[in-house]
Design a protein around this motif. Structure first.
Motif, PDB file in Angstrom:
ATOM      1  N   ILE A 109     -11.974  24.816  20.954  1.00 31.95           N
ATOM      2  CA  ILE A 109     -10.579  24.843  21.378  1.00 31.95           C
ATOM      3  C   ILE A 109      -9.679  25.351  20.259  1.00 31.95           C
ATOM      4  O   ILE A 109      -8.710  26.091  20.502  1.00 31.95           O
ATOM      5  N   SER A 110      -9.984  25.010  19.021  1.00 33.29           N
ATOM      6  CA  SER A 110      -9.148  25.432  17.893  1.00 33.29           C
ATOM      7  C   SER A 110      -9.168  26.943  17.686  1.00 33.29           C
ATOM      8  O   SER A 110      -8.306  27.495  16.987  1.00 33.29           O
ATOM      9  N   ASP A 111     -10.145  27.637  18.273  1.00 34.58           N
ATOM     10  CA  ASP A 111     -10.224  29.101  18.146  1.00 34.58           C
ATOM     11  C   ASP A 111      -9.518  29.832  19.280  1.00 34.58           C
ATOM     12  O   ASP A 111      -9.455  31.072  19.282  1.00 34.58           O
ATOM     13  N   ILE A 112      -9.011  29.099  20.260  1.00 38.96           N
ATOM     14  CA  ILE A 112      -8.260  29.717  21.358  1.00 38.96           C
ATOM     15  C   ILE A 112      -6.876  30.098  20.840  1.00 38.96           C
ATOM     16  O   ILE A 112      -6.175  29.285  20.239  1.00 38.96           O
ATOM     17  N   ARG A 113      -6.472  31.337  21.065  1.00 36.50           N
ATOM     18  CA  ARG A 113      -5.208  31.854  20.544  1.00 36.50           C
ATOM     19  C   ARG A 113      -4.117  31.750  21.608  1.00 36.50           C
ATOM     20  O   ARG A 113      -4.234  32.333  22.692  1.00 36.50           O
ATOM     21  N   TYR A 114      -3.054  31.025  21.278  1.00 40.14           N
ATOM     22  CA  TYR A 114      -1.916  30.791  22.175  1.00 40.14           C
ATOM     23  C   TYR A 114      -0.656  31.319  21.508  1.00 40.14           C
ATOM     24  O   TYR A 114      -0.467  31.139  20.293  1.00 40.14           O
ATOM     25  N   VAL A 115       0.218  31.962  22.283  1.00 41.36           N
ATOM     26  CA  VAL A 115       1.492  32.418  21.731  1.00 41.36           C
ATOM     27  C   VAL A 115       2.649  31.890  22.565  1.00 41.36           C
ATOM     28  O   VAL A 115       2.642  31.975  23.792  1.00 41.36           O
ATOM     29  N   ASP A 116       3.617  31.293  21.893  1.00 45.19           N
ATOM     30  CA  ASP A 116       4.906  30.926  22.478  1.00 45.19           C
ATOM     31  C   ASP A 116       5.851  32.055  22.097  1.00 45.19           C
ATOM     32  O   ASP A 116       6.326  32.120  20.963  1.00 45.19           O
ATOM     33  N   THR A 117       6.098  32.967  23.039  1.00 43.43           N
ATOM     34  CA  THR A 117       6.719  34.242  22.705  1.00 43.43           C
ATOM     35  C   THR A 117       8.188  34.130  22.324  1.00 43.43           C
ATOM     36  O   THR A 117       8.702  34.964  21.580  1.00 43.43           O
ATOM     37  N   MET A 118       8.885  33.117  22.839  1.00 46.36           N
ATOM     38  CA  MET A 118      10.307  32.921  22.549  1.00 46.36           C
ATOM     39  C   MET A 118      10.518  31.457  22.213  1.00 46.36           C
ATOM     40  O   MET A 118      10.915  30.660  23.050  1.00 46.36           O
ATOM     41  N   SER A 119      10.254  31.106  20.976  1.00 42.99           N
ATOM     42  CA  SER A 119      10.073  29.701  20.599  1.00 42.99           C
ATOM     43  C   SER A 119      11.366  28.936  20.387  1.00 42.99           C
ATOM     44  O   SER A 119      11.380  27.715  20.501  1.00 42.99           O
ATOM     45  N   ALA A 120      12.447  29.623  19.988  1.00 42.74           N
ATOM     46  CA  ALA A 120      13.702  28.948  19.648  1.00 42.74           C
ATOM     47  C   ALA A 120      13.448  27.880  18.570  1.00 42.74           C
ATOM     48  O   ALA A 120      13.028  28.211  17.472  1.00 42.74           O
ATOM     49  N   SER A 121      13.608  26.598  18.896  1.00 52.00           N
ATOM     50  CA  SER A 121      13.344  25.551  17.904  1.00 52.00           C
ATOM     51  C   SER A 121      11.852  25.402  17.619  1.00 52.00           C
ATOM     52  O   SER A 121      11.461  24.828  16.610  1.00 52.00           O
ATOM     53  N   GLY A 122      11.016  25.893  18.541  1.00 54.76           N
ATOM     54  CA  GLY A 122       9.570  25.788  18.376  1.00 54.76           C
ATOM     55  C   GLY A 122       8.967  24.576  19.052  1.00 54.76           C
ATOM     56  O   GLY A 122       7.768  24.330  18.937  1.00 54.76           O
ATOM     57  N   ILE A 123       9.773  23.807  19.796  1.00 56.27           N
ATOM     58  CA  ILE A 123       9.268  22.533  20.304  1.00 56.27           C
ATOM     59  C   ILE A 123       8.104  22.710  21.280  1.00 56.27           C
ATOM     60  O   ILE A 123       7.133  21.943  21.254  1.00 56.27           O
TER      61      ILE A 123
ATOM     62  N   ARG B  82      -3.357  40.563  20.956  1.00 52.76           N
ATOM     63  CA  ARG B  82      -3.914  39.965  22.171  1.00 52.76           C
ATOM     64  C   ARG B  82      -4.042  38.454  21.961  1.00 52.76           C
ATOM     65  O   ARG B  82      -4.410  37.996  20.875  1.00 52.76           O
ATOM     66  N   PHE B  83      -3.754  37.701  22.998  1.00 48.83           N
ATOM     67  CA  PHE B  83      -3.839  36.240  22.941  1.00 48.83           C
ATOM     68  C   PHE B  83      -4.587  35.733  24.168  1.00 48.83           C
ATOM     69  O   PHE B  83      -4.435  36.265  25.265  1.00 48.83           O
ATOM     70  N   ASN B  84      -5.386  34.672  23.975  1.00 49.06           N
ATOM     71  CA  ASN B  84      -6.055  34.059  25.123  1.00 49.06           C
ATOM     72  C   ASN B  84      -5.037  33.522  26.121  1.00 49.06           C
ATOM     73  O   ASN B  84      -5.211  33.656  27.339  1.00 49.06           O
ATOM     74  N   ILE B  85      -3.976  32.891  25.588  1.00 48.81           N
ATOM     75  CA  ILE B  85      -2.938  32.295  26.435  1.00 48.81           C
ATOM     76  C   ILE B  85      -1.580  32.817  25.989  1.00 48.81           C
ATOM     77  O   ILE B  85      -1.209  32.677  24.817  1.00 48.81           O
ATOM     78  N   VAL B  86      -0.859  33.427  26.912  1.00 49.95           N
ATOM     79  CA  VAL B  86       0.496  33.910  26.639  1.00 49.95           C
ATOM     80  C   VAL B  86       1.473  33.049  27.425  1.00 49.95           C
ATOM     81  O   VAL B  86       1.356  32.914  28.647  1.00 49.95           O
ATOM     82  N   ASP B  87       2.432  32.458  26.721  1.00 54.50           N
ATOM     83  CA  ASP B  87       3.468  31.635  27.343  1.00 54.50           C
ATOM     84  C   ASP B  87       4.787  32.387  27.264  1.00 54.50           C
ATOM     85  O   ASP B  87       5.310  32.636  26.179  1.00 54.50           O
ATOM     86  N   LEU B  88       5.302  32.756  28.429  1.00 56.53           N
ATOM     87  CA  LEU B  88       6.533  33.539  28.518  1.00 56.53           C
ATOM     88  C   LEU B  88       7.610  32.640  29.129  1.00 56.53           C
ATOM     89  O   LEU B  88       7.592  32.355  30.319  1.00 56.53           O
ATOM     90  N   ASP B  89       8.533  32.182  28.286  1.00 62.40           N
ATOM     91  CA  ASP B  89       9.543  31.218  28.719  1.00 62.40           C
ATOM     92  C   ASP B  89      10.921  31.695  28.256  1.00 62.40           C
ATOM     93  O   ASP B  89      11.521  31.108  27.357  1.00 62.40           O
TER      94      ASP B  89
END
Length: 386
Positions: free
Chosen positions: A63-77, A131-138
């Motif tokens: 799980i620690s090798d799965i790459r996740y990106v929070d594309t617009m983090s603001a505070s980063g929460i 490239r990321f395994n999980i892309v979070d677009l918020d």
């Protein structure tokens, strides 16, 4: 920039204090933080953890090798909660210098420097570069300007939020046409309309990159739509997803509706029940919104997580899991108004309709909404008999 500590889940971070007299969400604060989205983030943590476990099991990766990106983090929460409570390798990005500095402070505060990294880039640039395994677009507003880059970058799971529900649901018709290249309808099932317009847009964007998708969980809650989409690589997968696109015709007068799969279809827009001219919406997603197995996996993860909005989140996931898999709900109160009767109790009505042999369920969209494969005439008959 003044800041204060807040805790969500078991993660404590610094968030900006809004200027005096400006209520949350602090639209004029230098870094955006919305406490009302804690429910959204709680579900995100559980859903991301459920998918990370599934991906780890299927691909035999840690799980620690799965790459996740929070594309617009603001505070980063959001991203820091994912790093801390899920344990994946997390990139937190924002193109604001002030947000970037706050994210760096929060990474140090949470002790996540080995799990989380900060970047300060335009979100589209970052997603085109990596490239990321999980892309979070918020985003704050519409995700449409970022979907091409997001669908290019994502490998396994796309998580996307849209807060521009007025364009998605047809209230701002021209804006919805421009952003999503689809005709929305603003009617009793506008919330589901927004979900399916968004998913239809994502499916078309993925197809450009020879990728298909399977919706695992999609919900419309308050002022936003949120979807978790498993991405599958290959032209055949893209073709399979495109076959789930199509159009709706809806009679505003009597409530009749019909669905047509395909992107080039011939549609008779005369209502078969009352001969009124029917409205046409689409292209939009006509396939599943949820995968029952994934919803169960999310619920299982919620039991062990420390979530501030756990009970509310569980209700949403359970309602999504138990929804009948077909496009567009009916609103019982509106049907009763059309046929000139008082609305009976929902549970009694659901059981009466089910006793006719129809498949029927309540939905997460509203307390008076239901889905069924029964014809409208049969629904009206059951209501009149109660």
């Amino acid at each position: 920039m003044k800041s204060t500590k807040v805790t969500e889940g078991n993660t404590t971070v610094l968030v900006p204090v809004p200027p005096e007299g400006v209520p949350f969400p602090p639209s004029e604060a230098p870094v955006f933080y919305n406490p009302h989205m804690e429910l959204n983030r709680d579900i995100s943590v559980a859903a991301t953890l459920a998918y990370a476990r599934r991906l780890s099991s299927q691909k035999e990766i840690d799980i620690s090798d799965i790459r996740y990106v929070d594309t617009m983090s603001a505070s980063g929460i959001r991203g820091l909660r994912i790093a801390n409570e899920v344990g994946v390798s997390t990139t937190l990005n924002d193109w604001s210098d002030e947000a970037f500095e706050l994210i760096l402070e929060n990474i140090e505060l949470t002790g996540l420097s080995e799990t989380a990294e900060a970047t300060c880039k335009n979100a589209n640039v970052l997603m085109h570069e990596r490239r990321f395994n999980i892309v979070d677009l918020d985003p704050f507003g519409s995700p449409a300007p970022y979907l091409d880059a997001a669908t290019r970058s994502v490998v396994h799971l796309l998580e996307v939020t849209a807060t521009d529900t007025a364009p998605l649901c047809g209230a701002h018709f021209n804006s919805g046409m421009r952003k999503y290249t689809a005709v929305p309808l603003n009617n009793e099932f506008h919330s589901e309309m927004g979900v399916r317009i968004l998913l239809g847009k994502v499916a078309r964007e993925l197809a450009k990159h020879d990728k298909g998708m399977t919706p695992l969980l999609s919900h419309a809650t308050r002022h936003y739509v949120r979807a978790y989409l498993q991405v599958k690589k290959g032209a055949k997968q893209a073709d399979r997803s495109l076959r789930e696109l199509g159009f709706l015709i809806h009679c505003e007068k009597c409530g009749q509706r019909r669905f047509f799969h395909g992107l080039a279809v011939a549609i008779d827009d005369t209502c078969p029940s009352c001969e009124n001219k029917m409205q046409i919406a689409g292209p939009l997603w006509l396939g599943q919104l949820h995968e029952k197995e994934f919803c169960d996996e999310v619920l299982a993860e919620m039991e062990s997580l420390d979530l501030g909005k756990k009970e509310q989140a569980k209700k949403i996931i359970i309602a999504c899991r138990d929804e009948f898999n077909m496009p567009f709900f009916y609103d019982q109160h509106l049907i009763c108004k059309r046929i000139g009767i008082s609305a009976p109790a929902m549970e009694g009505f659901i059981e009466a309709l089910r006793s006719t042999g129809a498949s029927v369920s309540r939905t997460h969209f509203s307390g008076t909404s239901f889905k069924t494969d029964a014809e409208l005439d049969s629904i009206n008959e059951v209501l009149r008999s109660m």
